[in-house]
Motif scaffolding. Structure first.
Motif, PDB file in Angstrom:
ATOM      1  N   LEU A 157      -8.384  28.955  45.938  1.00 43.75           N
ATOM      2  CA  LEU A 157      -8.662  28.506  44.584  1.00 43.75           C
ATOM      3  C   LEU A 157      -8.337  27.026  44.441  1.00 43.75           C
ATOM      4  N   LEU A 158      -9.063  26.358  43.568  1.00 41.56           N
ATOM      5  CA  LEU A 158      -8.641  25.060  43.066  1.00 41.56           C
ATOM      6  C   LEU A 158      -9.111  24.951  41.626  1.00 41.56           C
ATOM      7  N   ILE A 159      -8.463  24.082  40.874  1.00 45.16           N
ATOM      8  CA  ILE A 159      -8.745  23.932  39.452  1.00 45.16           C
ATOM      9  C   ILE A 159      -9.429  22.598  39.206  1.00 45.16           C
ATOM     10  N   SER A 160     -10.525  22.624  38.478  1.00 46.92           N
ATOM     11  CA  SER A 160     -11.185  21.405  38.025  1.00 46.92           C
ATOM     12  C   SER A 160     -11.011  21.320  36.509  1.00 46.92           C
ATOM     13  N   LEU A 161     -10.448  20.216  36.060  1.00 48.62           N
ATOM     14  CA  LEU A 161     -10.078  20.060  34.650  1.00 48.62           C
ATOM     15  C   LEU A 161     -10.742  18.815  34.079  1.00 48.62           C
ATOM     16  N   GLU A 162     -11.538  18.988  33.028  1.00 51.96           N
ATOM     17  CA  GLU A 162     -12.220  17.841  32.434  1.00 51.96           C
ATOM     18  C   GLU A 162     -11.239  16.860  31.801  1.00 51.96           C
ATOM     19  N   LYS A 163     -10.160  17.373  31.203  1.00 51.34           N
ATOM     20  CA  LYS A 163      -9.255  16.544  30.421  1.00 51.34           C
ATOM     21  C   LYS A 163      -8.003  16.155  31.204  1.00 51.34           C
ATOM     22  N   ASP A 164      -7.846  14.877  31.494  1.00 54.99           N
ATOM     23  CA  ASP A 164      -6.636  14.407  32.170  1.00 54.99           C
ATOM     24  C   ASP A 164      -5.408  14.612  31.288  1.00 54.99           C
ATOM     25  N   TYR A 187     -17.145  13.235  33.570  1.00 56.98           N
ATOM     26  CA  TYR A 187     -17.945  13.367  34.794  1.00 56.98           C
ATOM     27  C   TYR A 187     -17.218  12.657  35.937  1.00 56.98           C
ATOM     28  N   PRO A 188     -16.913  13.364  37.021  1.00 51.19           N
ATOM     29  CA  PRO A 188     -16.182  12.729  38.122  1.00 51.19           C
ATOM     30  C   PRO A 188     -17.059  11.745  38.890  1.00 51.19           C
ATOM     31  N   SER A 189     -16.408  10.743  39.477  1.00 54.80           N
ATOM     32  CA  SER A 189     -17.116   9.738  40.256  1.00 54.80           C
ATOM     33  C   SER A 189     -17.565  10.304  41.601  1.00 54.80           C
ATOM     34  N   PHE A 190     -18.402   9.539  42.310  1.00 56.30           N
ATOM     35  CA  PHE A 190     -18.849   9.930  43.649  1.00 56.30           C
ATOM     36  C   PHE A 190     -17.649  10.137  44.565  1.00 56.30           C
ATOM     37  N   SER A 191     -16.716   9.177  44.559  1.00 60.04           N
ATOM     38  CA  SER A 191     -15.554   9.246  45.447  1.00 60.04           C
ATOM     39  C   SER A 191     -14.702  10.470  45.147  1.00 60.04           C
ATOM     40  N   TYR A 192     -14.554  10.782  43.862  1.00 59.99           N
ATOM     41  CA  TYR A 192     -13.692  11.899  43.473  1.00 59.99           C
ATOM     42  C   TYR A 192     -14.289  13.228  43.926  1.00 59.99           C
ATOM     43  N   VAL A 193     -15.593  13.417  43.713  1.00 59.65           N
ATOM     44  CA  VAL A 193     -16.239  14.668  44.133  1.00 59.65           C
ATOM     45  C   VAL A 193     -16.242  14.773  45.650  1.00 59.65           C
ATOM     46  N   GLN A 194     -16.426  13.640  46.324  1.00 57.67           N
ATOM     47  CA  GLN A 194     -16.399  13.650  47.786  1.00 57.67           C
ATOM     48  C   GLN A 194     -15.009  14.053  48.290  1.00 57.67           C
ATOM     49  N   THR A 195     -13.955  13.590  47.601  1.00 56.29           N
ATOM     50  CA  THR A 195     -12.590  13.972  47.971  1.00 56.29           C
ATOM     51  C   THR A 195     -12.392  15.477  47.790  1.00 56.29           C
ATOM     52  N   MET A 196     -12.912  16.019  46.689  1.00 58.40           N
ATOM     53  CA  MET A 196     -12.822  17.455  46.455  1.00 58.40           C
ATOM     54  C   MET A 196     -13.546  18.234  47.550  1.00 58.40           C
ATOM     55  N   ALA A 197     -14.755  17.783  47.886  1.00 59.52           N
ATOM     56  CA  ALA A 197     -15.553  18.476  48.906  1.00 59.52           C
ATOM     57  C   ALA A 197     -14.847  18.433  50.262  1.00 59.52           C
ATOM     58  N   ASN A 198     -14.277  17.272  50.618  1.00 61.81           N
ATOM     59  CA  ASN A 198     -13.559  17.158  51.890  1.00 61.81           C
ATOM     60  C   ASN A 198     -12.330  18.056  51.914  1.00 61.81           C
ATOM     61  N   TYR A 199     -11.633  18.129  50.794  1.00 61.88           N
ATOM     62  CA  TYR A 199     -10.449  18.988  50.691  1.00 61.88           C
ATOM     63  C   TYR A 199     -10.827  20.448  50.912  1.00 61.88           C
ATOM     64  N   MET A 200     -11.945  20.867  50.338  1.00 63.68           N
ATOM     65  CA  MET A 200     -12.390  22.250  50.478  1.00 63.68           C
ATOM     66  C   MET A 200     -12.788  22.573  51.911  1.00 63.68           C
ATOM     67  N   GLN A 201     -13.351  21.606  52.616  1.00 62.46           N
ATOM     68  CA  GLN A 201     -13.819  21.865  53.978  1.00 62.46           C
ATOM     69  C   GLN A 201     -12.742  21.682  55.031  1.00 62.46           C
ATOM     70  N   THR A 202     -11.791  20.773  54.799  1.00 62.45           N
ATOM     71  CA  THR A 202     -10.772  20.496  55.812  1.00 62.45           C
ATOM     72  C   THR A 202      -9.471  21.218  55.510  1.00 62.45           C
ATOM     73  N   ARG A 203      -8.863  20.935  54.366  1.00 61.86           N
ATOM     74  CA  ARG A 203      -7.581  21.551  54.034  1.00 61.86           C
ATOM     75  C   ARG A 203      -7.727  23.050  53.786  1.00 61.86           C
ATOM     76  N   LEU A 204      -8.869  23.462  53.231  1.00 60.22           N
ATOM     77  CA  LEU A 204      -9.088  24.884  52.944  1.00 60.22           C
ATOM     78  C   LEU A 204      -9.920  25.561  54.032  1.00 60.22           C
ATOM     79  N   GLY A 236     -21.055  18.243  50.927  1.00 66.72           N
ATOM     80  CA  GLY A 236     -20.538  18.899  52.122  1.00 66.72           C
ATOM     81  C   GLY A 236     -19.745  20.173  51.935  1.00 66.72           C
ATOM     82  N   ALA A 237     -19.404  20.550  50.701  1.00 67.09           N
ATOM     83  CA  ALA A 237     -18.664  21.796  50.489  1.00 67.09           C
ATOM     84  C   ALA A 237     -19.596  22.988  50.689  1.00 67.09           C
ATOM     85  N   THR A 238     -19.070  24.065  51.268  1.00 71.96           N
ATOM     86  CA  THR A 238     -19.868  25.272  51.504  1.00 71.96           C
ATOM     87  C   THR A 238     -19.089  26.498  51.042  1.00 71.96           C
TER      88      THR A 238
END
Length: 343
Positions: A157-164, A187-204, A236-238
């Motif tokens: 699981l991970l949480i995506s939250l619109e409100k900081d 709306y998250p930036s390109f870098s932020y979504v890419q970080t999320m996708a990498n986290y899901m594929q590598t750390r998870l 890149g997230a699957t």
């Protein structure tokens, strides 16, 4: 004329007809009218004392400082102030005055838009002081030992939250269950979504993942959910899916959250209006305790309890083993410190 609030954006108005019946009693007519909740129902806007009293009630519900924006939407949800830019600016001025006069705790609000950089002038009085402080931390460090909790769970699981502004409330629950929170700030930036996708594929490890989404019930808040799922896949997230946990139309009705008119300036307003009607609610309007319970329920719903408890027992066993080993190390270090002090 008599006015009765039926629900947050509907009133019942009874008025006396000028016509009289034969028995000389006045007749009354009744009508239901929808109103724009961005307009105040009060003949006079709330004064300083009323706003401060309401703000104090809100502050009591949090165990940490909140942002002015959070306070604003809580007071809008209470129908105390209108949802306008001028109302927000007035609340800001009142909160400055209230803190200066200490009518509210001075640390009740925080500014997350400005950061303090640098560590300043820090250090230790002596080498002995440094060793004592480090030893003190080492003595209790066994309590910090943990293990990955989701390795043998069916999903990650991970949480995506619109409100900081709500990130501390939400992440406090997420941390309890070893779930990471990603505040997107709209709306998250390109870098932020890419970080999320990498986290899901590598750390998870590419394991099936559920993204628990928390956002406003408005055109952008609903579309962010779609946009996030689309871009995570493209970056890149699957084997994942994004699931809206809050805010939903059902929650708005269940908890009687007062809706606001949809902003027509939002490019996504037309499709949102067609599907959901002319009502929008900020996630900030949800009671903080209820929000945390909602987060916890969503997480626990994806846990295999038997496997989870087995991992907890294993951690406790290893913590006890580490504690004994640290006690042996502590004796050696104590002897070294005493020798240093005698030198």
């Amino acid at each position: 004329m008599e006015i009765e609030i039926i629900r947050p954006n509907t009133v019942k108005i009874c008025w006396e007809s000028p016509e009289k019946h034969k028995n000389q009693h006045h007749s009354w007519k009744t009508g239901l009218y929808r109103f724009d909740t961005s307009l105040s129902l009060m003949s006079k806007r709330p004064n300083y004392e009323q706003i401060v009293a309401a703000a104090l009630e809100v502050f009591k519900q949090y165990d940490t400082a909140i942002t002015l924006r959070q306070l604003y939407y809580r007071l809008v949800a209470k129908l105390l102030i209108p949802n306008t830019i001028n109302s927000y600016k007035r609340l800001s001025r009142i909160m400055v005055r209230a803190r200066e006069q200490e009518d509210v705790p001075v640390n009740c609000l925080e500014d997350r838009s400005r950061r303090i950089l640098g560590r300043g002038d820090t250090g230790y009085d002596s080498a002995e002081d440094y060793l004592k402080q480090k030893l003190s931390g080492l003595q209790d460090s066994w309590k910090n030992f943990s293990m990955p909790m989701w390795e043998d769970q069916p999903v990650y699981l991970l949480i995506s939250l619109e409100k900081d502004a709500l990130s501390r409330l939400v992440s406090r629950v997420g941390n309890k269950y070893s779930v990471r929170t990603f505040p997107t700030r709209g709306y998250p930036s390109f870098s932020y979504v890419q970080t999320m996708a990498n986290y899901m594929q590598t750390r998870l490890d590419g394991k099936p993942t559920i993204v628990l989404y928390f956002g406003d019930f408005d055109p952008s808040g609903v579309d962010i959910e779609r946009d996030l799922e689309d871009r995570l896949g493209r970056y890149g997230a699957t084997d994942f899916n994004v699931k809206r946990i809050a805010l939903t139309a059902e929650q708005i009705n269940q908890h009687n959250l007062p809706p606001m008119p949809v902003k027509r300036s939002d490019a996504r307003a037309e499709s949102f209006l067609a599907e959901h009607g002319d009502k929008s609610v900020e996630l900030d309007a949800l009671d903080p305790n209820l929000l945390q319970k909602t987060v916890e329920k969503a997480i626990r719903g994806n846990i295999n309890v038997r496997r989870w408890n087995a991992r907890v027992r294993k951690i406790e066993e290893l913590q006890s083993w580490i504690k004994v080993k640290l006690e042996d190390i502590e004796k050696v270090i104590d002897d070294e410190i005493e020798a240093l002090e005698d030198a």
